[in-house]
Write an enzyme that holds these catalytic residues in place. Structure first.
Site, PDB file in Angstrom:
ATOM      1  N   GLY A  14     169.786  80.416  97.175  1.00 61.79           N
ATOM      2  CA  GLY A  14     169.646  81.580  98.035  1.00 61.79           C
ATOM      3  C   GLY A  14     170.406  82.797  97.570  1.00 61.79           C
ATOM      4  O   GLY A  14     171.061  82.778  96.554  1.00 61.79           O
ATOM      5  N   THR A  15     170.265  83.880  98.335  1.00 64.99           N
ATOM      6  CA  THR A  15     171.094  85.075  98.195  1.00 64.99           C
ATOM      7  C   THR A  15     170.440  86.210  97.423  1.00 64.99           C
ATOM      8  O   THR A  15     169.704  85.997  96.470  1.00 64.99           O
ATOM      9  CB  THR A  15     172.443  84.765  97.518  1.00 64.99           C
ATOM     10  OG1 THR A  15     173.231  83.977  98.383  1.00 64.99           O
ATOM     11  CG2 THR A  15     173.228  85.996  97.184  1.00 64.99           C
ATOM     12  N   THR A  16     170.757  87.427  97.857  1.00 65.02           N
ATOM     13  CA  THR A  16     170.518  88.626  97.056  1.00 65.02           C
ATOM     14  C   THR A  16     171.765  89.493  97.140  1.00 65.02           C
ATOM     15  O   THR A  16     172.241  89.792  98.232  1.00 65.02           O
ATOM     16  CB  THR A  16     169.312  89.434  97.578  1.00 65.02           C
ATOM     17  OG1 THR A  16     168.158  88.599  97.609  1.00 65.02           O
ATOM     18  CG2 THR A  16     169.040  90.629  96.689  1.00 65.02           C
ATOM     19  N   LYS A  47     179.335  87.233 102.005  1.00 65.14           N
ATOM     20  CA  LYS A  47     179.152  87.222 100.550  1.00 65.14           C
ATOM     21  C   LYS A  47     179.773  88.448  99.881  1.00 65.14           C
ATOM     22  O   LYS A  47     179.644  88.628  98.679  1.00 65.14           O
ATOM     23  CB  LYS A  47     177.659  87.172 100.213  1.00 65.14           C
ATOM     24  CG  LYS A  47     176.911  86.020 100.878  1.00 65.14           C
ATOM     25  CD  LYS A  47     175.431  86.103 100.585  1.00 65.14           C
ATOM     26  CE  LYS A  47     174.657  85.072 101.390  1.00 65.14           C
ATOM     27  NZ  LYS A  47     173.207  85.159 101.122  1.00 65.14           N
ATOM     28  N   SER A 146     168.416  84.761  94.173  1.00 63.66           N
ATOM     29  CA  SER A 146     166.984  84.483  94.144  1.00 63.66           C
ATOM     30  C   SER A 146     166.136  85.700  94.479  1.00 63.66           C
ATOM     31  O   SER A 146     164.975  85.788  94.087  1.00 63.66           O
ATOM     32  CB  SER A 146     166.662  83.344  95.120  1.00 63.66           C
ATOM     33  OG  SER A 146     167.109  83.672  96.432  1.00 63.66           O
TER      34      SER A 146
END
Length: 219
Positions: A14-16, A47, A146
């Site tokens: 995950g994550t941007t 984050k 991602s």
């Protein structure tokens, strides 16, 4: 039973996160969704972290590995300031981070990082690091996670050299919105920070919502 390595792999999906270097500072932005496989494990994941008065960091990958590293860096920055009377520079913080990551290369910390900061002598600085300590100094922008392919599309189209922070904030928000619309592993809101000659500023949810309205109004 899930093994440690499998657990880490689940969390790396995950994550941007994005970072932009501006004429007068640096902008960092992340989404808030943490995933474990196809499960949304946390809708308020942090984050984006302040490391020192003039340095902040975004994380993608294993949350535990990244948080452990952040605790170490924050402590080292405080010790450095106590010993020297000065703030650690963004380059020094990045080099320290690289050394820690490379020292663990046989059992790597599964995280990808963006470090942004303001050097009172050399101005704004932006770096990206891979899990084994490789450093890239960025002259414009970078993205991880991602959702980064979608974010890069916006950054490539919108970013211009010598933009100011005000414009950089809008571009970062637009990149995150686009990534969250296309990437199932990114979402649940935005965290945002700027770093300039006054230090690190973390934006409130209300301030971010106002920026989101400005971006969506322009469409």
């Amino acid at each position: 039973m899930i093994s440690g390595s499998e657990y880490h792999k689940e969390y790396m999906k995950g994550t941007t996160t994005v970072g932009l270097i501006c004429e007068d500072g640096v902008v960092l932005a992340t989404d808030k969704r943490a995933t474990m496989g196809n499960l949304i494990a946390d809708k308020e994941a942090k984050k984006l972290y302040k490391i020192d008065d003039y340095i902040a960091m975004t994380i993608a990958g294993s949350v535990g590995d990244a948080q452990s590293l952040i605790r170490l860096l924050s402590a080292e920055a405080k010790i450095y300031k106590m010993r020297t009377g000065n703030n650690m520079t963004p380059l020094s913080c990045t080099t320290l981070t690289s050394n820690v990551l490379h020292g663990n290369r046989h059992y790597p910390l599964l995280t990808q990082l963006i470090i942004g900061g303001y050097d009172l002598i050399n101005g704004p600085k932006l770096f990206s690091l891979d899990p084994v300590g490789g450093i890239n100094e960025e002259s414009s922008f970078t993205a991880t996670g991602s959702g980064s392919p979608t974010a890069y599309g916006v950054l490539e189209a919108e970013y211009k050299s010598e933009i100011n922070i005000e414009k950089g904030l809008l571009i970062a928000v637009k990149a995150l919105i686009s990534a969250m619309q296309r990437d199932a592993y990114s979402g649940n809101g935005i965290s945002l920070a700027k770093i300039d000659k006054t230090g690190v500023t973390l934006y409130s949810d209300e301030e971010i919502e106002n920026l989101v309205k400005k971006v969506t109004k322009k469409k």
